[in-house]
Design an enzyme around this catalytic site. Structure first.
Site, PDB file in Angstrom:
ATOM      1  N   LYS A   1       0.825  -1.207   0.000  1.00  0.00           N
ATOM      2  CA  LYS A   1       0.000   0.000   0.000  1.00  0.00           C
ATOM      3  C   LYS A   1       0.863   1.262   0.000  1.00  0.00           C
ATOM      4  O   LYS A   1       0.625   2.198  -0.776  1.00  0.00           O
ATOM      5  CB  LYS A   1      -0.916  -0.035   1.223  1.00  0.00           C
ATOM      6  CG  LYS A   1      -1.893   1.107   1.373  1.00  0.00           C
ATOM      7  CD  LYS A   1      -2.949   0.705   2.408  1.00  0.00           C
ATOM      8  CE  LYS A   1      -3.778   1.876   2.892  1.00  0.00           C
ATOM      9  NZ  LYS A   1      -3.111   2.588   3.999  1.00  0.00           N
TER      10      LYS A   1
ATOM     11  N   GLN B   1       5.122   9.696   6.793  1.00  0.00           N
ATOM     12  CA  GLN B   1       4.213  10.525   5.989  1.00  0.00           C
ATOM     13  C   GLN B   1       4.618  11.989   6.034  1.00  0.00           C
ATOM     14  O   GLN B   1       4.606  12.683   5.011  1.00  0.00           O
ATOM     15  CB  GLN B   1       2.778  10.346   6.485  1.00  0.00           C
ATOM     16  CG  GLN B   1       2.234   8.937   6.257  1.00  0.00           C
ATOM     17  CD  GLN B   1       0.838   8.757   6.824  1.00  0.00           C
ATOM     18  OE1 GLN B   1       0.205   9.712   7.250  1.00  0.00           O
ATOM     19  NE2 GLN B   1       0.357   7.519   6.826  1.00  0.00           N
TER      20      GLN B   1
ATOM     21  N   ASP C   1       1.454  -0.174  11.969  1.00  0.00           N
ATOM     22  CA  ASP C   1       0.311  -0.831  11.328  1.00  0.00           C
ATOM     23  C   ASP C   1       0.109  -2.266  11.803  1.00  0.00           C
ATOM     24  O   ASP C   1      -0.993  -2.812  11.686  1.00  0.00           O
ATOM     25  CB  ASP C   1       0.477  -0.825   9.809  1.00  0.00           C
ATOM     26  CG  ASP C   1       0.267   0.559   9.209  1.00  0.00           C
ATOM     27  OD1 ASP C   1      -0.413   1.387   9.848  1.00  0.00           O
ATOM     28  OD2 ASP C   1       0.793   0.817   8.114  1.00  0.00           O
TER      29      ASP C   1
ATOM     30  N   ARG D   1      -7.657  -2.562   9.819  1.00  0.00           N
ATOM     31  CA  ARG D   1      -6.692  -3.411  10.527  1.00  0.00           C
ATOM     32  C   ARG D   1      -7.286  -3.995  11.810  1.00  0.00           C
ATOM     33  O   ARG D   1      -6.920  -5.110  12.209  1.00  0.00           O
ATOM     34  CB  ARG D   1      -5.411  -2.632  10.798  1.00  0.00           C
ATOM     35  CG  ARG D   1      -4.752  -2.157   9.515  1.00  0.00           C
ATOM     36  CD  ARG D   1      -3.284  -1.845   9.651  1.00  0.00           C
ATOM     37  NE  ARG D   1      -2.801  -1.151   8.460  1.00  0.00           N
ATOM     38  CZ  ARG D   1      -2.454  -1.745   7.326  1.00  0.00           C
ATOM     39  NH1 ARG D   1      -2.523  -3.054   7.223  1.00  0.00           N
ATOM     40  NH2 ARG D   1      -2.033  -1.036   6.291  1.00  0.00           N
TER      41      ARG D   1
ATOM     42  N   LYS E   1       7.582 -29.261 -21.286  1.00  0.00           N
ATOM     43  CA  LYS E   1       6.609 -29.542 -20.224  1.00  0.00           C
ATOM     44  C   LYS E   1       7.151 -29.234 -18.834  1.00  0.00           C
ATOM     45  O   LYS E   1       6.394 -28.795 -17.953  1.00  0.00           O
ATOM     46  CB  LYS E   1       6.143 -30.998 -20.314  1.00  0.00           C
ATOM     47  CG  LYS E   1       7.219 -32.048 -20.094  1.00  0.00           C
ATOM     48  CD  LYS E   1       6.659 -33.448 -20.288  1.00  0.00           C
ATOM     49  CE  LYS E   1       7.720 -34.510 -20.017  1.00  0.00           C
ATOM     50  NZ  LYS E   1       8.840 -34.418 -20.996  1.00  0.00           N
ATOM     51  N   SER E   2       8.450 -29.436 -18.600  1.00  0.00           N
ATOM     52  CA  SER E   2       9.006 -29.162 -17.271  1.00  0.00           C
ATOM     53  C   SER E   2       8.944 -27.675 -16.953  1.00  0.00           C
ATOM     54  O   SER E   2       8.557 -27.273 -15.849  1.00  0.00           O
ATOM     55  CB  SER E   2      10.456 -29.648 -17.185  1.00  0.00           C
ATOM     56  OG  SER E   2      10.521 -31.046 -17.321  1.00  0.00           O
TER      57      SER E   2
END
Length: 650
Positions: A22, A178, A324, A397, A454-455
């Site tokens: 986020k 922030q 958080d 949260r 295929k592997s």
């Protein structure tokens, strides 16, 4: 208003890939919009918060193109066409939804603009303090006004001055990524050098994304500086999974004895992984496997083995980088033995809810012993939790933390008003369903001749789907290698059969892939040597070898859902699976592939031996879909395989 009900689970065995980070997604949308050129962003978080930031940049003249989206939510891959620092005035107020990060970072950008704009948000966001960014931005000469009902709160009216911002040095009174980011973003538009000094380390996503977009900044301890006048240069980036979202599952697995959980491609930024450090200190068995450091952000896989946790004290210096995760760590404390002490965390009081009060209230409602302080709490663990009806307090949260608690509580726990979970973790309920109601293990069978691809296809599919990948060819090669070590000729069928009783053959799983040990030895690269190649078909044709290995191959399904590749998987090993593919290619293409690998297989001879053996010959199994890879890239084959599997109900 939605609610989520949970009941206790007895085991947890899952592979989860949480959505993009986020914090990084907010910054990526802003920096790509300010950059000169086109930036492609992969694994963008399509949460409501991050979509608000993306739309905010769009309202400022930034165009974007959606490449992929998560159904029901929003874009996960997109191209953003940068404005080279030249933004346009918005026509309407900019709605930041519930996102304090989005509002504070955008404020740093908008405070520097010659036009006026207004940042607003929902009721919760309009109650959170913005004075902490208004003070330094005002010191830079920005016009900024808080017009909310509460003092110092949104809506915020910013910009509108013809004067360029002035550089400052700002000593931050509190550790806040922030605030730091808002000042540094404003500093890009200011004259000279703008710097901040933080009292403690905070998450450094802004510094890292500056570097990614070729913005020169200086970091000297806790001082970070940036010169104004720089223009970010477009640069594609991949956003790793959000460790704050992973934290819920880390706690669930760590506190459940016998659990085994893998979380893929999660961000491991050193300033964000304190939650891992705290859980390890509590006794959690967590293994970190680094993968890469794309876009300046390290990421990798986390594997958790459940056990019994012990309470611990969260250190003051850990709090800024744990803010958080503290709610779910408080739940871990209630599930642990001993005391869990959380102090110096008064910042929790001004998040989406008063997270000290809401955590304490909900823990007590579930029977936990908790003492509340102005700046935290102390939890005495070890008391059994019981079910309760709980409020989320409009806090994503809090909602997710107590859903996790409900997985350990006796009875049915109900958490109300869970819509807010989408602000940070779209798809949470899908992952919760995976944990609470795991589906029966299933097998995807992939057959095909040598060098058909295929592997590689099987490995890529397993990675995409989070499944175990089993290369059965390696099992036959292991027997062929063992016959060489024992001096037995491939044509000596009786000798090979007798050897099977003497060797200790063990098949297991490591890092979601198969591992084969012969007498305790992993032959590794030796299994691809020419001597093994030349005899593996003859060894694989021996019925007793095939019976032994088919039994071991079926046993793998007990360990989890898987992708298994070989030559008789859909026809013999798992004939009832609905998920069957046959990957083919022309002999010419397959021969070229083997040659490019430096191997000397004669594919036509291998084809003849594999197709004509009496026991379990190579065939297109009933119900299998054929993919001819001759003219396709691996990515195209994998995409085609995914489409086929989805059409078969996967």
């Amino acid at each position: 208003m939605s609610s989520i009900k949970v009941t206790p689970i007895k085991s947890l065995n899952a592979v989860i890939e949480v959505p993009g980070d986020k914090s990084i997604s907010h910054r990526a949308a802003i920096m790509a919009g300010l950059a000169d050129g086109v930036t492609q962003i992969d694994n963008y978080l399509p949460s409501e918060d991050c979509l608000c930031t993306l739309e905010a940049m769009a309202s400022l003249g930034v165009q974007y193109e959606v490449l992929e989206r998560l159904e029901g939510y929003g874009p996960t891959s997109l191209r953003i066409y940068g404005q080279a620092m030249q933004l346009n005035a918005p026509d309407v107020e900019i709605d930041c939804g519930n996102s304090g990060t989005g509002m504070r970072l955008l404020a740093g950008v908008l405070a520097a603009q010659p036009f006026q704009s207004t940042l607003t948000g929902d009721e919760s966001l309009q109650s959170r303090p913005m004075g902490r960014i208004m003070t330094p931005l005002s010191m830079m000469g920005a016009r900024i006004e808080a017009a909310g009902e509460k003092e110092g709160c949104a809506p915020m009216i910013l910009g509108g001055s013809a004067e360029r911002l002035q550089a400052i040095h700002y000593d931050m009174p509190m550790a806040s990524a922030q605030v730091k980011s808002a000042v540094l973003l404003a500093g890009l538009f200011a004259e000279y050098e703008t710097s901040v000094r933080q009292p403690a380390e905070t998450r450094d996503h802004t510094e890292r994304i500056f570097d990614h977009f070729q913005i020169d900044s200086t970091i000297d301890g806790h001082r970070i500086a940036v010169h104004g006048g720089q223009i970010p240069m477009a640069n594609d980036l991949y956003i790793p999974g959000d460790i704050s979202s992973a934290a819920f599952w880390l706690v669930a697995a760590a506190a459940m004895p016998g659990a085994e959980l893998k979380i893929k491609k999660v961000g491991l930024n050193p300033t964000r992984k304190a939650v891992v450090d705290v859980l390890i200190r509590m006794g959690a068995d967590i293994r970190v496997d680094m993968i890469s450091e794309d876009s300046g952000e390290p990421y990798g896989d986390l594997t958790v083995i459940g056990g019994t946790l012990q309470g611990t004290e969260i250190l003051p210096e850990e709090v800024p980088n744990l803010i958080d995760e503290i709610p779910v760590l408080a739940v871990a404390g209630a599930l642990a033995e001993g005391r869990m002490v959380i102090r110096n965390a008064s910042e929790l009081r001004v998040k989406e809810s008063d997270r000290i009060s809401t955590v304490v209230t909900n823990l007590r409602a579930m029977g936990a012993e908790v003492e509340e302080f102005d700046d935290g709490m102390e939890i005495t663990g070890g008391r059994p939790l019981h079910a309760a009806e709980l409020e989320s307090y409009d806090d994503h949260r809090i909602a997710m933390s107590f859903i996790i608690a409900g997985l350990f509580a006796e009875g049915e726990t109900v958490v109300h008003n869970t819509d807010f979970i989408n602000t940070s973790y779209p798809g949470f309920q899908h992952d919760l369903e995976k944990v609470m109601n795991p589906k029966p293990h299933f097998a995807i069978a992939i057959d095909g001749p040598a060098a058909s691809g295929k592997s590689t296809v099987a490995r890529r599919l397993a990675e995409k789907l989070g499944l175990i990948m089993i290369n059965t060819g390696a099992m036959y090669r292991a027997i062929a290698w063992a016959s060489i070590q024992h001096g037995i000729d491939a044509s000596d069928t009786e000798g090979v059969i007798a050897m099977l009783d003497r060797i200790d053959l063990r098949c297991g799983v490591r890092d979601r892939g198969s591992i084969i040990l012969v007498d305790g030895v992993d032959a590794g690269d030796a299994l691809r040597e020419d001597a093994v190649n030349s005899r593996v078909s003859a060894i694989a044709a021996i019925p007793e070898v095939r019976r032994l290995l088919v039994e071991k191959q079926r046993d793998y399904l007990e360990l989890g859902s898987l992708v298994m590749e070989g030559r008789d998987i859909g026809s013999v090993v798992f004939p009832d699976t609905p998920y069957k593919l046959y990957v083919d290619a022309s002999e010419e293409v397959r021969l070229a592939r083997r040659s490019a690998e430096g191997l000397a297989d004669v594919v036509s001879q291998r084809d003849k031996e594999d197709s004509s053996r009496k026991t379990s010959p190579l065939v297109v199994a009933e119900g299998a879909t054929v993919i001819d890879s001759s003219e396709m890239t691996i990515e195209e084959v994998v995409d085609e395989a995914m489409s086929i599997l989805k059409s078969k109900g996967l």
